[in-house]
Design a protein around this motif. Structure first.
Motif, PDB file in Angstrom:
ATOM      1  N   GLN A 230       0.835  -1.197   0.000  1.00 18.27           N
ATOM      2  CA  GLN A 230       0.000   0.000   0.000  1.00 18.27           C
ATOM      3  C   GLN A 230       0.870   1.247   0.000  1.00 18.27           C
ATOM      4  O   GLN A 230       1.889   1.304   0.695  1.00 18.27           O
ATOM      5  N   ALA A 231       0.449   2.242  -0.769  1.00 21.44           N
ATOM      6  CA  ALA A 231       1.181   3.514  -0.856  1.00 21.44           C
ATOM      7  C   ALA A 231       0.227   4.672  -0.606  1.00 21.44           C
ATOM      8  O   ALA A 231      -0.910   4.661  -1.080  1.00 21.44           O
ATOM      9  N   VAL A 232       0.708   5.651   0.150  1.00 24.20           N
ATOM     10  CA  VAL A 232      -0.055   6.873   0.414  1.00 24.20           C
ATOM     11  C   VAL A 232       0.826   8.062   0.025  1.00 24.20           C
ATOM     12  O   VAL A 232       1.928   8.226   0.552  1.00 24.20           O
ATOM     13  N   ILE A 233       0.338   8.877  -0.906  1.00 28.02           N
ATOM     14  CA  ILE A 233       1.075  10.050  -1.379  1.00 28.02           C
ATOM     15  C   ILE A 233       0.319  11.302  -0.947  1.00 28.02           C
ATOM     16  O   ILE A 233      -0.848  11.479  -1.295  1.00 28.02           O
ATOM     17  N   SER A 234       0.978  12.150  -0.172  1.00 23.43           N
ATOM     18  CA  SER A 234       0.379  13.416   0.269  1.00 23.43           C
ATOM     19  C   SER A 234       1.219  14.567  -0.273  1.00 23.43           C
ATOM     20  O   SER A 234       2.453  14.513  -0.235  1.00 23.43           O
ATOM     21  N   ALA A 235       0.555  15.598  -0.764  1.00 20.79           N
ATOM     22  CA  ALA A 235       1.295  16.713  -1.367  1.00 20.79           C
ATOM     23  C   ALA A 235       0.547  18.018  -1.186  1.00 20.79           C
ATOM     24  O   ALA A 235      -0.673  18.046  -1.031  1.00 20.79           O
ATOM     25  N   LYS A 236       1.307  19.089  -1.215  1.00 22.50           N
ATOM     26  CA  LYS A 236       0.730  20.431  -1.215  1.00 22.50           C
ATOM     27  C   LYS A 236       1.383  21.238  -2.330  1.00 22.50           C
ATOM     28  O   LYS A 236       2.580  21.102  -2.599  1.00 22.50           O
ATOM     29  N   LEU A 237       0.577  22.037  -2.983  1.00 21.06           N
ATOM     30  CA  LEU A 237       1.049  22.906  -4.054  1.00 21.06           C
ATOM     31  C   LEU A 237       1.255  24.294  -3.463  1.00 21.06           C
ATOM     32  O   LEU A 237       0.312  24.904  -2.949  1.00 21.06           O
ATOM     33  N   VAL A 238       2.491  24.779  -3.529  1.00 16.24           N
ATOM     34  CA  VAL A 238       2.870  26.022  -2.858  1.00 16.24           C
ATOM     35  C   VAL A 238       3.315  27.054  -3.885  1.00 16.24           C
ATOM     36  O   VAL A 238       4.096  26.746  -4.793  1.00 16.24           O
ATOM     37  N   ARG A 239       2.818  28.259  -3.742  1.00 17.69           N
ATOM     38  CA  ARG A 239       3.292  29.376  -4.565  1.00 17.69           C
ATOM     39  C   ARG A 239       4.665  29.777  -4.037  1.00 17.69           C
ATOM     40  O   ARG A 239       4.799  30.202  -2.879  1.00 17.69           O
TER      41      ARG A 239
END
Length: 383
Positions: A230-239
C-alpha cells in the motif's frame, strides 16, 4: 445471439466517439491588427492576437448559426461570447506576423470549442503559454517498509506526468545539494523563506512538496505467499514567491504482488500518477484564474498638472500597460486623481509596468502598494 447484439451495439457506440469529438471543434484562420503606440510592439502584438482570437470565435460562430440570427443577436454574442474569446480557443498558432505602417498584424490558426477550458487538457499548452510556462519543482520525502530501500519513486513518477503535460521543472537534486538537508526539511515543513529563495535563485513558480509512504504486509493463501503493498502520497502545491499553500491533496493505491519491491513500486507509481493528474487540473484552474480573471486596482496618481494632463496620462497608461481593460475616473482634486483600473494581471504587474515602461516625457514612482491599491507620483523625465 444476445452477446452478438451487445457486441454490435458496442461497435456502434465506439464508432460514434470520433464523430462526436470532431463536431465539438472547428479550425479556422483569422487575422488581427493593433496600432503600435510609443514603439511598444509587445503590447501591440498582444492586442493583435486578442483581436485575431475574437475574430476566430466570431468566424466559428458564424459557421454554426444562420447569418440573420448572427446579425440579430450580435450585441448578445459580443457581450457573452466574443468578449470571452480566449475561453473558447483550445489551441492557436501564429502563422504570420508583421509590422505595416504603424500597425502590428497577425494571422493565426485557431481551434475553437465551446467546452470549459479548465476541463480540457488539450488547452493546457496554450494556457501555459499565456502564463509564461510556469516552472515547477517537485520534492518528496519517501518512507518505506523495513527492508525496502527508499528512493525517489514518487518524485520521479510525478515529474514524468508533469513533463508529459508540458511543464518546465526545476531540478530538485540541484536544490537539495545547494540548500542542504536542514533547509530542505524546513521547506517540507512549510518554511516560506526557503520557498522564496527557490523562487528567486532557481526561478520556480510552483513547488509540489510532499511525502510518500509505503508499507507491505505478507499474507499466505494456501501455499502461496502474497505481499499486500500500500502507498499513500500526500502533497501540497505552494506558490514559491509567497509561500502560500494553494492546494493540498492525498492519494493512495494498493497492489498485491509476490515481490514486495515490485508491488511497492507499482503502488507508488499508481498513487503518484493519480495525484499528479489531479494536481494538473488544480494548476490549470489556478492559472486560468490568473490569466482570465479581471483584477480591479484602485490607482491614485499624485503630481498631475491639471485635468487635461490627467486625460493624457490615462491614455498613456491604456496604450503602454499590458492587460488594461478599462480605466474609470473616480475623483480628481488639486492634482490628485483616484482611478479604478480593470486589468488582466495584478497590482504588482501594474506597478512593474508603470515603473519600467516609457510614458512619453513622464515617469511614475511608487509611493505605496497593497493588495489592490497603488499610489504613484508622476513627474517629468527631465526633472
Amino acid at each position: 445471439m444476445r452477446y452478438s447484439h451487445l457486441f454490435l451495439l458496442l461497435v456502434f457506440l465506439v464508432g460514434l466517439v470520433p464523430q462526436t469529438a470532431n463536431s465539438q471543434s472547428t479550425t479556422v484562420e483569422s487575422q488581427g491588427v493593433a496600432a503600435i503606440v510609443q514603439g511598444n510592439r509587445d503590447i501591440s502584438r498582444d492586442k493583435a492576437i486578442e483581436d485575431a482570437l475574437r475574430n476566430a470565435v466570431e468566424q466559428a460562430t458564424g459557421t454554426l448559426i444562420e447569418n440573420d440570427t448572427l446579425v440579430e443577436n450580435y450585441q448578445l454574442l459580443s457581450d457573452k461570447i466574443y468578449s470571452q474569446s480566449r475561453g473558447y480557443v483550445q489551441t492557436y498558432e501564429v502563422l504570420d506576423e508583421k509590422v505595416d505602417q504603424g500597425l502590428y498584424k497577425v494571422t493565426i490558426q485557431a481551434t475553437v470549442a465551446s467546452g470549459d477550458l479548465k476541463n480540457d487538457l488539450r488547452a493546457l499548452n496554450v494556457l501555459m503559454r499565456q502564463v509564461r510556462k510556469p516552472r515547477v519543482m517537485v520534492l518528496f520525502e519517501e518512507s518505506m517498509s523495513e527492508g525496502v530501500k527508499s528512493g525517489r519513486l514518487a518524485e520521479d513518477a510525478i515529474s514524468k506526468v508533469l513533463l508529459d503535460n508540458g511543464f518546465k521543472l526545476v531540478d530538485a537534486d540541484t536544490v537539495r545539494r545547494n540548500l542542504g538537508q536542514d533547509k530542505v526539511q524546513g521547506l517540507l515543513a512549510g518554511d516560506g523563506r526557503v520557498a522564496a529563495v527557490i523562487s528567486d535563485k532557481y526561478g520556480a513558480e510552483m513547488l509540489l512538496l510532499g511525502t510518500a509512504q509505503a508499507v507491505t504486509n505478507q499474507v499466505t493463501i494456501g501455499d502461496i505467499k502474497i505481499n499486500s503493498n500500500q502507498a499513500v502520497i500526500s502533497a501540497k502545491l505552494v506558490r514559491a514567491d509567497t509561500g502560500e499553500v494553494k492546494v493540498s491533496e492525498t492519494r493512495q493505491a494498493a497492489k498485491p504482488h509476490v515481490n514486495s519491491l515490485s508491488g511497492i513500486q507499482m503502488a507508488i507509481s499508481e498513487a503518484s500518477e493519480l495525484l499528479a493528474n489531479d494536481m494538473i487540473d488544480k494548476i490549470i484552474q489556478i492559472f486560468h484564474e490568473e490569466v482570465y480573471n479581471i483584477a480591479n486596482v484602485n490607482l491614485t496618481i499624485f503630481g498631475l498638472q491639471g485635468y487635461g494632463h490627467l486625460q493624457e496620462v490615462i491614455q498613456l497608461i491604456s496604450d503602454n500597460v499590458r492587460g488594461i481593460k478599462e480605466i474609470y475616473q473616480r475623483n480628481y482634486t488639486m492634482g490628485t486623481a483616484e482611478l479604478e483600473v480593470e486589468l488582466t494581471g495584478s497590482t504588482q504587474s501594474l506597478a512593474a509596468d508603470l515603473t519600467t515602461r516609457k510614458f512619453g516625457n513622464y515617469k511614475f514612482n511608487i509611493k505605496e502598494s497593497t493588495h489592490n491599491q497603488l499610489q504613484v507620483y508622476i513627474t517629468p523625465t527631465n526633472r
